[in-house]
Design a protein around this motif. Structure first.
Motif, mmCIF file in Angstrom:
data_model
loop_
_atom_site.group_PDB
_atom_site.id
_atom_site.type_symbol
_atom_site.label_atom_id
_atom_site.label_comp_id
_atom_site.label_asym_id
_atom_site.label_seq_id
_atom_site.Cartn_x
_atom_site.Cartn_y
_atom_site.Cartn_z
ATOM 1 N N GLU A 158 -29.151 17.638 -33.311
ATOM 2 C CA GLU A 158 -30.462 17.543 -32.572
ATOM 3 C C GLU A 158 -30.072 17.056 -31.254
ATOM 4 O O GLU A 158 -30.644 17.624 -30.347
ATOM 5 C CB GLU A 158 -31.404 16.310 -33.216
ATOM 6 C CG GLU A 158 -32.781 16.235 -32.491
ATOM 7 C CD GLU A 158 -33.648 17.424 -32.417
ATOM 8 O OE1 GLU A 158 -34.273 17.498 -31.269
ATOM 9 O OE2 GLU A 158 -33.746 18.146 -33.424
ATOM 10 N N VAL A 159 -29.299 16.341 -31.091
ATOM 11 C CA VAL A 159 -28.713 15.883 -29.612
ATOM 12 C C VAL A 159 -28.099 17.073 -28.912
ATOM 13 O O VAL A 159 -28.347 17.116 -27.765
ATOM 14 C CB VAL A 159 -27.740 14.568 -29.777
ATOM 15 C CG1 VAL A 159 -27.115 14.337 -28.502
ATOM 16 C CG2 VAL A 159 -28.511 13.372 -30.311
ATOM 17 N N TYR A 164 -28.524 20.951 -24.675
ATOM 18 C CA TYR A 164 -28.131 22.169 -24.131
ATOM 19 C C TYR A 164 -29.458 22.942 -23.712
ATOM 20 O O TYR A 164 -29.399 23.504 -23.006
ATOM 21 C CB TYR A 164 -27.939 23.079 -25.499
ATOM 22 C CG TYR A 164 -27.218 24.619 -25.288
ATOM 23 C CD1 TYR A 164 -26.334 24.937 -24.758
ATOM 24 C CD2 TYR A 164 -28.410 25.659 -25.522
ATOM 25 C CE1 TYR A 164 -26.026 26.022 -24.559
ATOM 26 C CE2 TYR A 164 -28.146 26.867 -25.318
ATOM 27 C CZ TYR A 164 -26.840 27.441 -24.676
ATOM 28 O OH TYR A 164 -26.646 28.365 -24.428
ATOM 29 N N GLU A 165 -30.698 22.396 -24.266
ATOM 30 C CA GLU A 165 -31.960 23.109 -23.763
ATOM 31 C C GLU A 165 -32.185 22.433 -22.436
ATOM 32 O O GLU A 165 -32.783 23.135 -21.689
ATOM 33 C CB GLU A 165 -33.082 22.725 -24.917
ATOM 34 C CG GLU A 165 -32.858 23.577 -26.270
ATOM 35 C CD GLU A 165 -33.876 23.212 -27.327
ATOM 36 O OE1 GLU A 165 -33.993 23.837 -28.197
ATOM 37 O OE2 GLU A 165 -34.514 22.146 -27.172
ATOM 38 N N GLU A 166 -31.807 21.239 -22.144
ATOM 39 C CA GLU A 166 -32.077 20.694 -20.949
ATOM 40 C C GLU A 166 -31.205 20.942 -19.938
ATOM 41 O O GLU A 166 -31.019 20.372 -18.778
ATOM 42 C CB GLU A 166 -31.632 19.189 -21.090
ATOM 43 C CG GLU A 166 -33.115 18.424 -22.041
ATOM 44 C CD GLU A 166 -32.979 16.860 -22.669
ATOM 45 O OE1 GLU A 166 -31.986 16.558 -21.816
ATOM 46 O OE2 GLU A 166 -33.597 16.683 -23.277
ATOM 47 N N GLY A 167 -30.091 21.826 -20.234
ATOM 48 C CA GLY A 167 -28.846 22.345 -19.308
ATOM 49 C C GLY A 167 -27.946 21.453 -19.021
ATOM 50 O O GLY A 167 -27.065 21.501 -18.284
ATOM 51 N N THR A 428 -25.874 31.635 -29.005
ATOM 52 C CA THR A 428 -27.229 31.198 -29.785
ATOM 53 C C THR A 428 -27.201 29.572 -29.993
ATOM 54 O O THR A 428 -26.123 29.555 -30.897
ATOM 55 C CB THR A 428 -27.673 32.072 -30.721
ATOM 56 O OG1 THR A 428 -28.068 33.307 -30.404
ATOM 57 C CG2 THR A 428 -28.972 31.513 -31.344
ATOM 58 N N VAL A 429 -27.901 28.800 -29.619
ATOM 59 C CA VAL A 429 -27.670 27.232 -30.272
ATOM 60 C C VAL A 429 -29.207 27.037 -30.856
ATOM 61 O O VAL A 429 -30.065 26.981 -30.083
ATOM 62 C CB VAL A 429 -27.476 26.300 -28.846
ATOM 63 C CG1 VAL A 429 -27.474 24.961 -29.394
ATOM 64 C CG2 VAL A 429 -26.113 26.875 -28.222
ATOM 65 N N THR A 430 -29.022 26.678 -32.022
ATOM 66 C CA THR A 430 -30.327 26.370 -32.696
ATOM 67 C C THR A 430 -30.120 25.223 -33.394
ATOM 68 O O THR A 430 -29.016 24.809 -33.888
ATOM 69 C CB THR A 430 -30.669 27.437 -33.628
ATOM 70 O OG1 THR A 430 -29.906 27.684 -34.642
ATOM 71 C CG2 THR A 430 -30.960 28.642 -32.721
ATOM 72 N N ARG A 431 -31.398 24.699 -34.017
ATOM 73 C CA ARG A 431 -31.260 23.455 -34.986
ATOM 74 C C ARG A 431 -30.848 23.907 -36.511
ATOM 75 O O ARG A 431 -30.522 23.150 -37.173
ATOM 76 C CB ARG A 431 -32.652 22.624 -35.047
ATOM 77 C CG ARG A 431 -33.034 22.122 -33.669
ATOM 78 C CD ARG A 431 -34.287 21.566 -33.526
ATOM 79 N NE ARG A 431 -34.272 20.839 -32.522
ATOM 80 C CZ ARG A 431 -34.864 21.218 -31.210
ATOM 81 N NH1 ARG A 431 -34.666 22.539 -30.856
ATOM 82 N NH2 ARG A 431 -34.939 20.338 -30.102
ATOM 83 N N ASP A 432 -31.330 25.152 -36.772
ATOM 84 C CA ASP A 432 -31.139 25.648 -38.050
ATOM 85 C C ASP A 432 -29.938 26.943 -37.833
ATOM 86 O O ASP A 432 -30.105 27.566 -36.885
ATOM 87 C CB ASP A 432 -32.386 26.185 -38.760
ATOM 88 C CG ASP A 432 -33.382 24.973 -38.829
ATOM 89 O OD1 ASP A 432 -32.912 23.914 -39.412
ATOM 90 O OD2 ASP A 432 -34.321 25.382 -38.441
ATOM 91 N N ASP A 433 -29.284 27.229 -38.904
ATOM 92 C CA ASP A 433 -28.399 28.286 -38.783
ATOM 93 C C ASP A 433 -29.155 29.636 -38.603
ATOM 94 O O ASP A 433 -29.850 29.893 -39.322
ATOM 95 C CB ASP A 433 -27.498 28.404 -40.149
ATOM 96 C CG ASP A 433 -26.405 27.148 -40.191
ATOM 97 O OD1 ASP A 433 -26.550 26.317 -39.710
ATOM 98 O OD2 ASP A 433 -25.783 27.194 -41.279
ATOM 99 N N PRO A 434 -28.812 30.275 -37.491
ATOM 100 C CA PRO A 434 -29.595 31.571 -37.189
ATOM 101 C C PRO A 434 -29.024 32.661 -38.026
ATOM 102 O O PRO A 434 -28.098 32.869 -38.491
ATOM 103 C CB PRO A 434 -29.158 31.515 -35.659
ATOM 104 C CG PRO A 434 -27.807 31.227 -35.582
ATOM 105 C CD PRO A 434 -27.710 29.973 -36.378
ATOM 106 N N THR A 435 -29.955 33.639 -38.257
ATOM 107 C CA THR A 435 -29.368 34.858 -38.911
ATOM 108 C C THR A 435 -29.335 36.032 -37.996
ATOM 109 O O THR A 435 -28.856 37.188 -38.376
ATOM 110 C CB THR A 435 -30.619 35.201 -39.988
ATOM 111 O OG1 THR A 435 -31.954 35.208 -39.387
ATOM 112 C CG2 THR A 435 -30.598 34.117 -41.275
ATOM 113 N N ALA A 436 -30.176 35.827 -36.947
ATOM 114 C CA ALA A 436 -29.858 36.884 -35.768
ATOM 115 C C ALA A 436 -29.590 36.396 -34.248
ATOM 116 O O ALA A 436 -30.037 35.024 -34.300
ATOM 117 C CB ALA A 436 -31.191 37.738 -35.939
ATOM 118 N N CYS A 437 -29.130 37.074 -33.638
ATOM 119 C CA CYS A 437 -28.759 36.402 -32.073
ATOM 120 C C CYS A 437 -30.039 36.526 -31.276
ATOM 121 O O CYS A 437 -30.904 37.146 -31.443
ATOM 122 C CB CYS A 437 -28.153 37.620 -31.350
ATOM 123 S SG CYS A 437 -27.761 37.502 -29.428
#
Length: 888
Positions: A158-159, A164-167, A428-437
């Protein structure tokens, strides 16, 4: 409960029994629904594959003292335990184990290797738990955490995503500290700089289209293969005409530019010309960015020369390449001179291998927006640092902080939650493992192989351990925490990062106080290390001498800002203290067998009883103030002096005439006071020596309303006992008189069983009356066959004299000693001391001994010299006094 305790204190039995009882009865647990004021400490998590050393023992001792004290003071005390996955340290331990079996992590593969580390974690975690319990740590085991458990892993992710989202998290090509031994990036704080003898090679670089050469000096000729410029100062008259020209890079087929740079080059230093290797030197890297120079990496991750260098040097180890390059420069006539040069060389703290500055793409946190609020919080007093002297260091680091490289080339740790797309190259940076870009929708994603710096997850410890990012009852109750107690050596590694993360994600400081303890060293002040053979294992010591003895020793020595010089002899001294407490209380309990705790308190108590209660009041006040100031060494020393000197040596001794006397009312009053004094003193001592104090306290006759255990009994505070200044003054006088008589006995070598006479010459009738009322006590305790108390009057002839305030204590010597024999004995002793002093003084006067002997041996001899001088002075003073008495 029974009022008897066993004749001999068996610390092994007592410690195992009481720790299990406390734990099983829930006395370590905090309550997130309680209305009581919280007091929270989150334990600095030890490395999961390590074992506890003396520094950990000091940490556990200090924190347990603080927590037990607050718990007894009625606080809702939470001491949260846990361990750290310690990425690089743990991975190295497991890799070394595999190497002994002829394997590497690559043989197992990433998944298999991680499974192997988890097995190690389970094994060593159990050992750390047992070690923590053995030291008496009253941690709340129901809330134990691990930096890679499911909840903390969610917090870490989460951190990362939020930053990352805050740059504030980004990826960049920068120069890093590469450890060839650990095969990963390491932080500046993990680089150890050592002064080493090396060389400074002066190399001629031919200017293209000219007979001129530029002479540059370097300590690392192997990096010249990656040079992309030579820099001079733009205002240097010697070289201004060359700026913009090109120069031939020796041993290569490349030419590189001559640039003017006023930041990098000092025209007064060396030749005024500097080689620029942006991919292998931090200053050159910044120069390369300013001038948009190519960055050519010529040393690979194994510290070997790579394919960007001329073929002749490829595959060579960097130090072997250095020799070859110097030889080739010499053969080409380009080696101008070689100078001996002492310089600082950075080595990896973990592997000991020389660190290689290397250009690499890594993940970074932009820390300036995080650091300023963390510095301001201390400046504004929202968090205080104890000792205050460390604030200046903290501010210097926070005010000059650089972006934090958070990626590590390891397998063990929190794998970075970023996925690289093979189709579009985006991340791609996400809270859950992504399945697509997230950018192009492609499913060709690969997770970043790097893991996060261990300190990234450790920096979240004060709030992630309480359930964040979930809004839990624990988080609402126990954050911010109260005290962060740790070693001053990790103020940058850990404390600063917890401050930054806590403020950014919780909006509040993570702790109100940072308490930095000193280092534990050996008795000579040397750092403990296996190579020196001076390591003192806390578990071995606690097994031999008892956990209470080690705890009391460490607490008493833990002064603010002073390193602890620890020896086994000191621990033995505190083992003697614990035994003294136990034996004195056992004696007292034997005299309390007929005491009825339900009986009414006495209407009147004697002077001695009022004195010890008053002294207990003073000590409770002093300890209260010391604990509030986090001066636990002062608290420990105050309790040591009170229990050893006043309670054991004086109160119990002075009470014997009453306890053994014929007055039942006086005996009952003395018993009541004895119970009060022991109860109060054991409560005060409990945070320091929890095992022995609980064992004794449970046998005290306290009545049916007693708490179930000492660990939860109310702690004595200022005002808990009655102060009686008159009793303190009177008993202080009695003690001085008895001490005076004993001193005469000791100085004159009078047999301890031989009764003596004493004449007390006092200043007034009131003092005489007070002493008369305590005649029996004085006669019995000082072993007097005859006591005379007189107001003024003539001084007795032929008597030794001691002063007890305004009272003269005279001990007539007729029949006690043979003056001639005593003078002969003293002369003989003086001669022996003079001989010993002469021997050690001659040794210390020898320059060869002082210069060549180890420092600890020289220091020991100086100590012996001081001891001889002190003993000699004392003997001469005694001889002079005896001689004066003999002359009449």
């Amino acid at each position: 409960m029974s009022q008897t305790i066993s004749k001999v204190y068996d610390h092994r039995d007592v410690e195992a029994r009481w720790y299990a009882w406390w734990r099983d009865n829930g006395h370590f647990r905090a309550d997130n629904q309680s209305d009581a004021e919280p007091f929270t400490i989150v334990i600095p998590p030890p490395n999961v594959t390590g074992s506890l050393h003396m520094g950990h023992a000091l940490t556990l001792t200090i924190q347990d003292v603080l927590v037990r004290h607050k718990r007894m003071c009625g606080y809702n005390a939470l001491w949260l335990p846990g361990t750290d996955h310690a990425g690089i340290a743990t991975q190295m331990v497991v890799e070394r184990h595999l190497a002994k079996e002829g394997k590497s992590r690559f043989d197992l593969g990433r998944e298999g290797f991680i499974e192997e580390v988890w097995r190690w974690k389970a094994q060593y975690h159990a050992r750390i738990t047992k070690q923590t319990e053995a030291l008496g740590a009253s941690v709340d085991w129901s809330r134990e955490r691990f930096t890679m458990d499911e909840g903390l892993s969610a917090a870490v992710r989460e951190v990362f995503v939020r930053l990352y989202e805050e740059g504030l998290i980004y990826r960049d090509d920068r120069l890093v500290n590469w450890s060839p031994g650990c095969q990963t990036v390491i932080s500046d704080l993990e680089v150890v700089y050592e002064e080493k003898q090396g060389h400074l090679w002066h190399i001629a670089y031919p200017v293209e289209g000219s007979d001129e050469t530029l002479i540059v000096a370097t300590t690392r000729p192997e990096t010249m293969l990656g040079d992309t410029a030579v820099a001079v100062h733009p205002e240097d008259e010697r070289y201004r005409h060359l700026v913009g020209r090109r120069i031939a890079l020796p041993l290569t087929d490349r030419t590189i530019p001559i640039i003017g740079d006023a930041i990098l080059v000092d025209p007064e230093f060396g030749t005024g010309a500097v080689k620029v290797t942006p991919a292998h030197d931090p200053n050159d890297f910044e120069t390369g960015r300013r001038h948009d120079l190519p960055m050519i990496q010529v040393i690979d991750k194994d510290a070997k020369i790579n394919d960007n260098a001329p073929e002749a040097y490829r595959g060579l180890d960097r130090f072997e390449a250095r020799k070859r390059i110097v030889a080739d420069l010499d053969a080409a006539g380009l080696l101008v001179k070689v100078e001996t040069h002492t310089h600082k060389v950075g080595t990896c703290q973990r592997s000991g291998v020389v660190v290689e500055p290397m250009l690499s793409k890594q993940w970074y946190v932009e820390v300036e927006p995080l650091a300023k609020p963390a510095a301001d919080a201390v400046r504004e007093g929202r968090t205080r640092i104890v000792p205050e002297t460390w604030e200046k260091t903290y501010f210097h680091w926070m005010d000059n902080i650089r972006d934090w490289c958070i990626s590590r080339q390891l397998w063990w740790g929190h794998q970075i939650p970023a996925w690289h797309c093979a189709a579009c190259g985006e991340v791609t940076v996400t809270r859950d493992d992504p399945t697509a870009c997230a950018h192009c929708g492609s499913g060709e994603l690969t997770q970043d192989p790097d893991v996060l710096d261990t300190w990234f997850s450790s920096g979240l410890w004060p709030f992630s351990t309480l359930g964040w990012p979930e809004q839990t009852d624990d988080l609402a109750t126990f954050y911010p925490t109260s005290v962060m107690e740790t070693g001053h050596d990790i103020i940058f590694f850990w404390v600063a990062r917890m401050m930054m993360m806590g403020l950014h994600f919780m909006g509040e400081v993570p702790f109100h106080t940072v308490f930095l303890h000193a280092m534990v060293r050996d008795e000579h002040g040397q750092k403990m290390s296996k190579t020196k053979g001076n390591v003192i294992d806390p578990l071995d010591v606690s097994q031999e001498y008892g956990a209470d003895s080690l705890r009391m020793c460490l607490a008493a020595l833990a002064g603010h800002g002073r390193d602890i010089k620890l020896s086994i002899k000191q621990v033995e001294g505190y083992r003697n203290f614990v035994n003294k407490v136990y034996n004195a209380c056992r004696f007292a309990l034997l005299n309390l067998e007929d005491h009825d705790p339900a009986s009414a308190p006495p209407a009147e108590t004697g002077r001695i009883d009022r004195w010890i209660v008053s002294r207990l009041a003073r000590v409770a006040e002093q300890v209260d103030a010391a604990m509030d100031a986090l001066a636990i060494n002062d608290a420990a020393q105050t309790l040591y002096q009170f229990f050893w000197n006043e309670l054991c040596d004086w109160y119990i001794e002075l009470s014997k005439p009453v306890l053994y006397g014929d007055d039942p009312d006086a005996r009952r009053a003395s018993q009541h006071t004895l119970v009060t004094a022991l109860d109060g003193a054991l409560r005060l001592l409990h945070p320091f020596i929890p095992f022995a104090s609980e064992e004794i306290w449970q046998s005290l006759p306290l009545g049916d309303d007693r708490p179930a255990a000492l660990i939860i009994a109310p702690y004595p505070r200022a005002g808990a006992f009655a102060v009686d200044e008159a009793a303190e003054a009177d008993v202080g006088t009695l003690i001085e008189i008895i001490t005076g008589v004993r001193n005469v006995r000791g100085e004159l070598n009078v047999a301890s069983g031989k009764a003596v006479a004493a004449v007390l010459r006092v200043p007034d009738a009131a003092t005489a009356a007070m002493l008369e009322s305590e005649r029996l006590l004085l006669e019995r305790t000082a072993r007097l066959e005859r006591l005379t108390i007189q107001v003024g009057g003539d001084r007795p002839k032929g008597a030794a004299m001691q002063l007890a305030g305004a009272i003269e204590v005279h001990v007539p010597l007729a029949g006690l000693i043979d003056f001639d024999d005593e003078l002969a004995r003293l002369d003989k002793a003086i001669g022996k001391e003079e001989k010993g002093l002469a021997q050690v003084s001659r040794k210390l006067a020898n320059p060869r001994f002082v210069e060549n002997a180890p420092a600890e041996i020289v220091e020991k001899e100086r100590g012996r010299e001081a001891d001889h001088r002190a003993a000699l002075a004392k003997l001469i003073a005694s001889r002079d006094r005896i001689a004066a008495l003999a002359d009449g």
